[in-house]
Design a protein around this motif. Structure first.
Motif, PDB file in Angstrom:
ATOM      1  N   CYS A   6       0.837  -1.203   0.000  1.00  0.00           N
ATOM      2  CA  CYS A   6       0.000   0.000   0.000  1.00  0.00           C
ATOM      3  C   CYS A   6       0.871   1.252   0.000  1.00  0.00           C
ATOM      4  CB  CYS A   6      -0.913  -0.017   1.218  1.00  0.00           C
ATOM      5  SG  CYS A   6      -1.874   1.500   1.468  1.00  0.00           S
ATOM      6  N   LEU A   7       1.804   1.350   0.937  1.00  0.00           N
ATOM      7  CA  LEU A   7       2.615   2.560   1.056  1.00  0.00           C
ATOM      8  C   LEU A   7       3.580   2.719  -0.111  1.00  0.00           C
ATOM      9  CD1 LEU A   7       3.430   2.779   4.876  1.00  0.00           C
ATOM     10  CD2 LEU A   7       1.447   3.613   3.605  1.00  0.00           C
ATOM     11  N   GLU A   8       4.109   1.618  -0.623  1.00  0.00           N
ATOM     12  CA  GLU A   8       5.001   1.719  -1.777  1.00  0.00           C
ATOM     13  C   GLU A   8       4.248   2.235  -2.998  1.00  0.00           C
ATOM     14  OE1 GLU A   8       8.274   1.410  -1.787  1.00  0.00           O
ATOM     15  OE2 GLU A   8       8.240   0.988   0.369  1.00  0.00           O
ATOM     16  N   SER A   9       2.988   1.829  -3.153  1.00  0.00           N
ATOM     17  CA  SER A   9       2.199   2.327  -4.286  1.00  0.00           C
ATOM     18  C   SER A   9       1.871   3.804  -4.109  1.00  0.00           C
ATOM     19  CB  SER A   9       0.916   1.506  -4.452  1.00  0.00           C
ATOM     20  OG  SER A   9      -0.036   1.767  -3.440  1.00  0.00           O
ATOM     21  N   ILE A  10       1.655   4.249  -2.869  1.00  0.00           N
ATOM     22  CA  ILE A  10       1.438   5.674  -2.603  1.00  0.00           C
ATOM     23  C   ILE A  10       2.683   6.469  -2.975  1.00  0.00           C
ATOM     24  CG2 ILE A  10       1.106   7.386  -0.782  1.00  0.00           C
ATOM     25  CD1 ILE A  10      -0.776   5.434   0.598  1.00  0.00           C
ATOM     26  N   LYS A  11       3.844   5.974  -2.585  1.00  0.00           N
ATOM     27  CA  LYS A  11       5.095   6.646  -2.937  1.00  0.00           C
ATOM     28  C   LYS A  11       5.263   6.756  -4.452  1.00  0.00           C
ATOM     29  CE  LYS A  11       8.799   5.163  -0.917  1.00  0.00           C
ATOM     30  NZ  LYS A  11       9.756   4.164  -0.331  1.00  0.00           N
ATOM     31  N   ASN A  33       2.097  12.619  -5.598  1.00  0.00           N
ATOM     32  CA  ASN A  33       2.982  13.766  -5.362  1.00  0.00           C
ATOM     33  C   ASN A  33       2.958  14.052  -3.864  1.00  0.00           C
ATOM     34  OD1 ASN A  33       4.294  16.185  -5.170  1.00  0.00           O
ATOM     35  ND2 ASN A  33       3.081  17.249  -6.722  1.00  0.00           N
ATOM     36  N   LEU A  34       4.073  13.817  -3.202  1.00  0.00           N
ATOM     37  CA  LEU A  34       4.122  13.899  -1.747  1.00  0.00           C
ATOM     38  C   LEU A  34       4.438  15.297  -1.223  1.00  0.00           C
ATOM     39  CD1 LEU A  34       6.014  10.558  -0.993  1.00  0.00           C
ATOM     40  CD2 LEU A  34       3.542  10.970  -1.063  1.00  0.00           C
ATOM     41  N   ASP A  35       4.549  16.275  -2.103  1.00  0.00           N
ATOM     42  CA  ASP A  35       4.932  17.622  -1.674  1.00  0.00           C
ATOM     43  C   ASP A  35       3.880  18.279  -0.786  1.00  0.00           C
ATOM     44  OD1 ASP A  35       7.264  17.376  -3.090  1.00  0.00           O
ATOM     45  OD2 ASP A  35       6.537  18.477  -4.845  1.00  0.00           O
ATOM     46  N   ASP A  36       2.621  17.935  -0.983  1.00  0.00           N
ATOM     47  CA  ASP A  36       1.530  18.607  -0.276  1.00  0.00           C
ATOM     48  C   ASP A  36       0.692  17.615   0.525  1.00  0.00           C
ATOM     49  OD1 ASP A  36       0.390  21.015   0.384  1.00  0.00           O
ATOM     50  OD2 ASP A  36      -1.031  21.024  -1.274  1.00  0.00           O
ATOM     51  N   VAL A  37       1.338  16.528   0.966  1.00  0.00           N
ATOM     52  CA  VAL A  37       0.618  15.414   1.581  1.00  0.00           C
ATOM     53  C   VAL A  37       1.350  14.964   2.837  1.00  0.00           C
ATOM     54  CG1 VAL A  37      -0.022  12.977   1.250  1.00  0.00           C
ATOM     55  CG2 VAL A  37      -0.386  14.608  -0.596  1.00  0.00           C
ATOM     56  N   GLU A  38       0.580  14.493   3.822  1.00  0.00           N
ATOM     57  CA  GLU A  38       1.146  13.748   4.934  1.00  0.00           C
ATOM     58  C   GLU A  38       0.420  12.408   5.014  1.00  0.00           C
ATOM     59  OE1 GLU A  38       0.540  15.782   8.661  1.00  0.00           O
ATOM     60  OE2 GLU A  38      -1.655  15.733   8.491  1.00  0.00           O
ATOM     61  N   ILE A  39       1.149  11.345   5.333  1.00  0.00           N
ATOM     62  CA  ILE A  39       0.569  10.006   5.437  1.00  0.00           C
ATOM     63  C   ILE A  39       0.715   9.552   6.872  1.00  0.00           C
ATOM     64  CG2 ILE A  39       0.608   7.617   4.647  1.00  0.00           C
ATOM     65  CD1 ILE A  39       2.300  10.161   2.470  1.00  0.00           C
ATOM     66  N   ILE A  40      -0.398   9.395   7.560  1.00  0.00           N
ATOM     67  CA  ILE A  40      -0.408   9.028   8.972  1.00  0.00           C
ATOM     68  C   ILE A  40      -0.785   7.556   9.090  1.00  0.00           C
ATOM     69  CG2 ILE A  40      -1.442   9.491  11.218  1.00  0.00           C
ATOM     70  CD1 ILE A  40      -2.086  12.324  10.157  1.00  0.00           C
ATOM     71  N   VAL A  41       0.167   6.741   9.523  1.00  0.00           N
ATOM     72  CA  VAL A  41      -0.079   5.317   9.725  1.00  0.00           C
ATOM     73  C   VAL A  41      -0.333   5.085  11.205  1.00  0.00           C
ATOM     74  CG1 VAL A  41       0.857   2.991   9.500  1.00  0.00           C
ATOM     75  CG2 VAL A  41       1.383   4.723   7.757  1.00  0.00           C
ATOM     76  N   VAL A  42      -1.509   4.556  11.513  1.00  0.00           N
ATOM     77  CA  VAL A  42      -1.884   4.308  12.904  1.00  0.00           C
ATOM     78  C   VAL A  42      -1.713   2.823  13.179  1.00  0.00           C
ATOM     79  CG1 VAL A  42      -3.609   4.663  14.697  1.00  0.00           C
ATOM     80  CG2 VAL A  42      -3.570   6.173  12.694  1.00  0.00           C
ATOM     81  N   ALA A  43      -0.574   2.468  13.745  1.00  0.00           N
ATOM     82  CA  ALA A  43      -0.283   1.075  14.074  1.00  0.00           C
ATOM     83  C   ALA A  43      -0.878   0.776  15.442  1.00  0.00           C
ATOM     84  CB  ALA A  43       1.223   0.837  14.078  1.00  0.00           C
ATOM     85  N   GLN A 102       6.260  -0.732  12.849  1.00  0.00           N
ATOM     86  CA  GLN A 102       6.767   0.544  13.365  1.00  0.00           C
ATOM     87  C   GLN A 102       8.106   0.907  12.730  1.00  0.00           C
ATOM     88  OE1 GLN A 102       5.670  -2.061  15.080  1.00  0.00           O
ATOM     89  NE2 GLN A 102       4.394  -1.452  16.814  1.00  0.00           N
ATOM     90  N   ASP A 103       9.026  -0.036  12.692  1.00  0.00           N
ATOM     91  CA  ASP A 103      10.357   0.243  12.134  1.00  0.00           C
ATOM     92  C   ASP A 103      10.264   0.562  10.640  1.00  0.00           C
ATOM     93  OD1 ASP A 103      11.588  -0.142  14.566  1.00  0.00           O
ATOM     94  OD2 ASP A 103      12.069  -2.250  14.188  1.00  0.00           O
ATOM     95  N   TYR A 104       9.396  -0.140   9.941  1.00  0.00           N
ATOM     96  CA  TYR A 104       9.252   0.118   8.508  1.00  0.00           C
ATOM     97  C   TYR A 104       8.742   1.530   8.249  1.00  0.00           C
ATOM     98  CZ  TYR A 104       7.056   0.220   3.919  1.00  0.00           C
ATOM     99  OH  TYR A 104       6.658   0.604   2.662  1.00  0.00           O
ATOM    100  N   VAL A 105       7.693   1.945   8.958  1.00  0.00           N
ATOM    101  CA  VAL A 105       7.127   3.275   8.742  1.00  0.00           C
ATOM    102  C   VAL A 105       8.146   4.349   9.108  1.00  0.00           C
ATOM    103  CG1 VAL A 105       5.290   4.885   9.386  1.00  0.00           C
ATOM    104  CG2 VAL A 105       4.767   2.459   9.081  1.00  0.00           C
ATOM    105  N   LYS A 106       8.862   4.154  10.202  1.00  0.00           N
ATOM    106  CA  LYS A 106       9.884   5.120  10.595  1.00  0.00           C
ATOM    107  C   LYS A 106      10.966   5.246   9.524  1.00  0.00           C
ATOM    108  CE  LYS A 106       9.441   4.472  15.623  1.00  0.00           C
ATOM    109  NZ  LYS A 106      10.122   3.933  16.837  1.00  0.00           N
ATOM    110  N   SER A 107      11.297   4.135   8.866  1.00  0.00           N
ATOM    111  CA  SER A 107      12.358   4.154   7.862  1.00  0.00           C
ATOM    112  C   SER A 107      11.986   4.962   6.627  1.00  0.00           C
ATOM    113  CB  SER A 107      12.708   2.722   7.436  1.00  0.00           C
ATOM    114  OG  SER A 107      11.685   2.157   6.606  1.00  0.00           O
ATOM    115  N   LEU A 108      10.701   5.203   6.426  1.00  0.00           N
ATOM    116  CA  LEU A 108      10.248   5.924   5.232  1.00  0.00           C
ATOM    117  C   LEU A 108      10.531   7.413   5.323  1.00  0.00           C
ATOM    118  CD1 LEU A 108       6.810   4.149   4.654  1.00  0.00           C
ATOM    119  CD2 LEU A 108       8.971   3.728   3.447  1.00  0.00           C
ATOM    120  N   GLY A 109      10.606   7.938   6.536  1.00  0.00           N
ATOM    121  CA  GLY A 109      10.857   9.367   6.705  1.00  0.00           C
ATOM    122  C   GLY A 109       9.657  10.209   6.297  1.00  0.00           C
ATOM    123  N   SER A 110       9.876  11.505   6.210  1.00  0.00           N
ATOM    124  CA  SER A 110       8.816  12.446   5.849  1.00  0.00           C
ATOM    125  C   SER A 110       8.372  12.197   4.401  1.00  0.00           C
ATOM    126  CB  SER A 110       9.337  13.869   5.980  1.00  0.00           C
ATOM    127  OG  SER A 110       8.359  14.810   5.629  1.00  0.00           O
TER     128      SER A 110
END
Length: 266
Positions: free
Chosen positions: A101-106, A110-120, A128-136
Motif C-alpha cells: 500500500c505505502l510503496e504504491s502511494i510513494k 505527489n508527496l509535496d503537499d501530503v502527509e501520510i499518517i499510519v496508525v499502528a 513501526q520500524d518500517y514506517v519510521k524508515s520511510l521518513g517524511s
C-alpha cells in the motif's frame, strides 16, 4: 530578555537560529533549524519566534550570565501545512498489505503537499520500524493495544493537519496511473462547497435505505469533521461507522460524490 535553554530549540513553534557559533550551528542543524551567519566570533544566539517575542541565550549550558552581542537578524522558518492528510489504520499484515500500500502511494502520489499518517495498533510484525524508515511525509502513530478500525482511524483524524482527509484501508494498492491522479480525482468535486465527501465506492444500504460511501477509500473535507465530529466509536471495533457518518453528514447539509464520475453504483 532572558536565558533560553537549548532544549527549547524547535519545541513548539517555527523559528530559526539567527546568529550562533559553530557548535550551536551544528546542534541547530540536527534540530532542523535554519542557521544564518555561523561564526566562531559570535558567542551568543538570537531566536526569533512567530509571535515576535525575542529570546537570547548563550551556547554554553553552564549557567553563564547572559551577554548580548550584535545579532544578525533573519526570517523565521515556515512550517508547511499539508493540504491532504492520508490516514491508514493497520494491525499487523506488514508484508502482504501495508508495505504494498505505502510503496504504491510513494510511486503514484505527489508527496509535496501530503502527509501520510499510519496508525499502528497492536502491531508486532515490524510495522513501526518500517514506517519510521520511510521518513517524511510518513508519520507513525503507535499504540501497543489493538484499537480496532474505528478508534485507530479517529486517532489519525485527530492528528491530521490537512484541509482534506483521506481514510484509506491498509490493503489498498494503487494501480498504475499518472502521478497524483487518484487524489486529483477525489479533489475535483470539492470545488462545490456543498460537497463534503468523495469516494470510489457507493453502496445501497438496505437497513437505512440510503446510498452511502464506503470507507475503504474516502476523502472528507476537514470542515465536516469540525461540524459533525469524528467517527462514532460506538461502532468499535469496526463496521457501519461509514454508513452512520454519511447519514450524519447529509443531515448536516453536505453531499457526497462518487469518483470517478463514470463509476456505476452497485
Amino acid at each position: 530578555v532572558f536565558k533560553a535553554p537549548l532544549r527549547e530549540i524547535g519545541a513548539n513553534f517555527p523559528m530559526g537560529i539567527l546568529a550562533c557559533d559553530n557548535r550551536l550551528a551544528a546542534l541547530a542543524a540536527k534540530a532542523g533549524l535554519e542557521v544564518t551567519n555561523p561564526s566562531k566570533t559570535i558567542r551568543s544566539y538570537h531566536i526569533h519566534q512567530s509571535n515576535s517575542r525575542k529570546y537570547w541565550g548563550t551556547p554554553a549550558l553552564d549557567g553563564d550570565k547572559l551577554e548580548v552581542p550584535p545579532v544578525v537578524l533573519g526570517t523565521p522558518m515556515e512550517v508547511k501545512q499539508p493540504r491532504i492528510s492520508i490516514v491508514i489504520p493497520t494491525y499487523n499484515h506488514l508484508e502482504d498489505c501495508l508495505r504494498p500500500c505505502l510503496e504504491s502511494i510513494k510511486q503514484y502520489t505527489n508527496l509535496d503537499d501530503v502527509e501520510i499518517i499510519v496508525v499502528a495498533n497492536g502491531c508486532t510484525d515490524g510495522t513501526q520500524d518500517y514506517v519510521k524508515s520511510l521518513g517524511s511525509p510518513f508519520i507513525l502513530l503507535n499504540y501497543d493495544e489493538q484499537l480496532g478500525y474505528t478508534k485507530a482511524t479517529n486517532r489519525g483524524i485527530e492528528k491530521a493537519r490537512g484541509e482534506f482527509i483521506v481514510l484509506l484501508n491498509n490493503d489498498i494498492v494503487l494501480l498504475g496511473a499518472p502521478k497524483n491522479q487518484w487524489l486529483d480525482m477525489h479533489l475535483e468535486p470539492f470545488s462545490d462547497p456543498q460537497v463534503g465527501m468523495t469516494g470510489p465506492l457507493a453502496l445501497h444500504d438496505p437497513y437505512v435505505q440510503r446510498q452511502v460511501i464506503i470507507f475503504f477509500c474516502a476523502m472528507i473535507r476537514r470542515e465536516v469533521f469540525d461540524k459533525i465530529g469524528i467517527l462514532d466509536e460506538i461502532f468499535s471495533p469496526g463496521g457501519h461507522e461509514d454508513i452512520d457518518f454519511t447519514i450524519r453528514m447529509e443531515n448536516a447539509g453536505y453531499k457526497w460524490v462518487q469518483v470517478p464520475p463514470e463509476a456505476v453504483l452497485t
